[in-house]
Design a protein around this motif. Structure first.
Motif, PDB file in Angstrom:
ATOM      1  N   PHE A 341       0.930  -1.188  -0.109  1.00  0.00           N
ATOM      2  CA  PHE A 341      -0.013   0.019   0.104  1.00  0.00           C
ATOM      3  C   PHE A 341       0.938   1.110  -0.054  1.00  0.00           C
ATOM      4  N   GLY A 343       0.576   5.523  -0.541  1.00  0.00           N
ATOM      5  CA  GLY A 343      -0.112   6.686  -0.982  1.00  0.00           C
ATOM      6  C   GLY A 343      -0.221   7.481   0.263  1.00  0.00           C
ATOM      7  N   HIS A 344      -0.034   7.263   1.324  1.00  0.00           N
ATOM      8  CA  HIS A 344       0.022   7.959   2.626  1.00  0.00           C
ATOM      9  C   HIS A 344       1.205   8.779   2.758  1.00  0.00           C
ATOM     10  N   ARG A 370      -7.493   5.369   4.733  1.00  0.00           N
ATOM     11  CA  ARG A 370      -7.485   5.009   3.257  1.00  0.00           C
ATOM     12  C   ARG A 370      -7.886   3.401   3.266  1.00  0.00           C
ATOM     13  N   TRP A 372      -8.354  -0.100   1.075  1.00  0.00           N
ATOM     14  CA  TRP A 372      -7.171  -0.764   0.090  1.00  0.00           C
ATOM     15  C   TRP A 372      -7.831  -2.104  -0.147  1.00  0.00           C
ATOM     16  N   CYS A 379      -5.613   1.816  -3.721  1.00  0.00           N
ATOM     17  CA  CYS A 379      -6.199   2.463  -2.833  1.00  0.00           C
ATOM     18  C   CYS A 379      -7.627   2.419  -3.486  1.00  0.00           C
ATOM     19  N   VAL A 382     -10.169   7.290  -0.056  1.00  0.00           N
ATOM     20  CA  VAL A 382      -9.479   7.941   0.794  1.00  0.00           C
ATOM     21  C   VAL A 382     -10.714   8.774   1.685  1.00  0.00           C
TER      22      VAL A 382
END
Length: 415
Positions: A341, A343-344, A370, A372, A379, A382
């Motif tokens: 994962f 994206g954060h 998020r 997933w 993702c 959000v």
């Protein structure tokens, strides 16, 4: 023995048999953790009948229908999009934890304001404020699956047991000489376990309020604690870099899991209690065999501390959350990385599978949570709106409601 009826359990898949023996009503559950959408129902029933005398030839067709029903549930595609249902300005100081009861009809929040609150999930209405602690209420839990009691652990070194319907304090458990930071009920709801910065864990009799035993042996603070599904074993994770496996009935130490190079962040059993996953500040997650206490594998891949670890309900997948802002999903059987994962923009402190095992939610210091897909790492949504770090998140039993708890003093209900 006379079979009365069958009950279905969707998460994880299983069939509970209710039967009469010597005029007493009893139950036993058959786990179907390996059931797949394409499993042959006839073959599954044949296997079950060979193992379970209560499943007679006359009952096999009925059991087959239940197996097909479970497969249909497994087949459902998870396309659910969550929307913000309610913002709860829950406490006057930051929250510490959130937790659902088994059905998801209620949830609780703990706070630095020294209280725990009980909420109605459907309306978002505050039902009770549990007051009495003299310091931060840090750890909280319902006695699931029953949900009629709540236990709260505090920095005031005590743990309190409450009636979740009336808000009455039933017992105050005293004995620790430092902050209580983790706790749990056993599945039978006969014991509450507390872990403390004083390096001990204690088991308390829920009925009498008396201490059942003290688990001693760690040389550092205990920061994680959980029972297996049958309630006969409990694990404690410590800042001394080890995890201890205890026999609940005797308080005897069964195994010390040694191998991590730094503090433990979390330690959890898989559903059938055969495996333990541990996360550590040493950037790794380890998988252990419960019977031997042996480390089966070390999962690597993170560039920073592993802050959380969790199994899916069948115990086949493991997710890790890291201070490096990523999550990793591993296959417990093949011991390979399934997905990552990304994206954060801040550390992930919490990662939780939904009951179906088809989604993972992560809570991050970047103020978002998020959702997933654990198989692809994509993702899918959000959850935005919090104005400070999100440190806690949870799914209800059906997987269609989420709570997120934040340092902005609010929690948000998503549906």
């Amino acid at each position: 023995m006379r079979l009365k009826r069958f009950l279905l359990r969707y998460y994880p898949p299983g069939i509970t048999l209710e039967y009469e023996q010597s005029s007493l009503l009893k139950t036993k559950t058959i786990d179907l953790l390996q059931l797949k959408v394409d499993s042959d129902p006839d073959a599954v029933v044949k296997d079950l009948a060979a193992q379970e005398p209560l499943i007679t030839p006359a009952r096999e067709e009925q059991v087959k229908k239940l197996v097909i029903k479970l497969q249909q549930k497994l087949k459902q595609v998870d396309e659910h999009r969550f929307y913000l249902f309610k913002v709860l300005r829950a406490h006057i100081l930051p929250l510490t934890n959130v937790a659902f009861n088994k059905s998801g009809s209620r949830f609780i929040t703990g706070s630095y304001d020294r209280t725990c609150k009980v909420w109605d999930t459907a309306s978002g209405e505050e039902l009770l404020t549990l007051e009495g602690h003299k310091n931060v209420v840090y750890a909280i839990a319902f006695n699931n699956p029953f949900g009629d009691k709540v236990v709260t652990g505090s920095f005031d070194k005590t743990c309190k047991l409450w009636n979740s319907e009336t808000g009455r304090c039933i017992h105050t458990f005293k004995g620790h000489n430092a902050e209580i930071v983790c706790l749990s009920f056993n599945p039978q709801s006969s014991l509450a376990a507390t872990g403390s910065m004083d390096t001990t864990a204690r088991l308390w009799d829920v009925k009498t309020g008396v201490e059942a035993c003290t688990l001693t042996g760690h040389s550092g603070e205990i920061i994680s604690l959980s029972f297996n599904a049958s309630g006969d074993q409990v694990i404690t994770g410590s800042f001394d870099h080890t995890v201890s496996l205890w026999d609940v009935a005797t308080g005897r130490l069964c195994h010390t899991l040694i191998g991590h190079q730094q503090e433990i962040s979390n330690a959890v059993f898989n559903y059938d209690g055969s495996l333990i996953a541990t996360g550590s500040m040493d950037k790794t997650c380890k998988l252990w065999d419960v019977n031997s206490g042996r480390c089966l594998t070390t999962f690597r891949g993170h560039q920073d501390e592993v802050l959380d670890v969790a199994f899916d309900m069948t115990g086949q997948l493991i997710v890790t959350a890291s201070a490096d802002g990523s999550g990793l999903v591993y296959n417990a059987g093949s011991q390979e990385i399934v997905s990552k994962f990304e994206g954060h923009s801040g550390e992930i402190s919490k990662a939780v599978f939904n009951p179906q095992g088809t989604r993972v939610i992560t809570a991050s210091s970047d103020k978002t949570a998020r959702l997933w897909d654990p198989y692809t790492g994509q993702c899918v949504q959000v959850l935005e709106g919090h104005t400070d770090e999100i440190f806690s998140c949870a799914f209800n039993y059906e997987g269609n409601t989420i709570i997120t708890g934040s340092k902005d003093n609010t929690c948000r209900l998503w549906r």
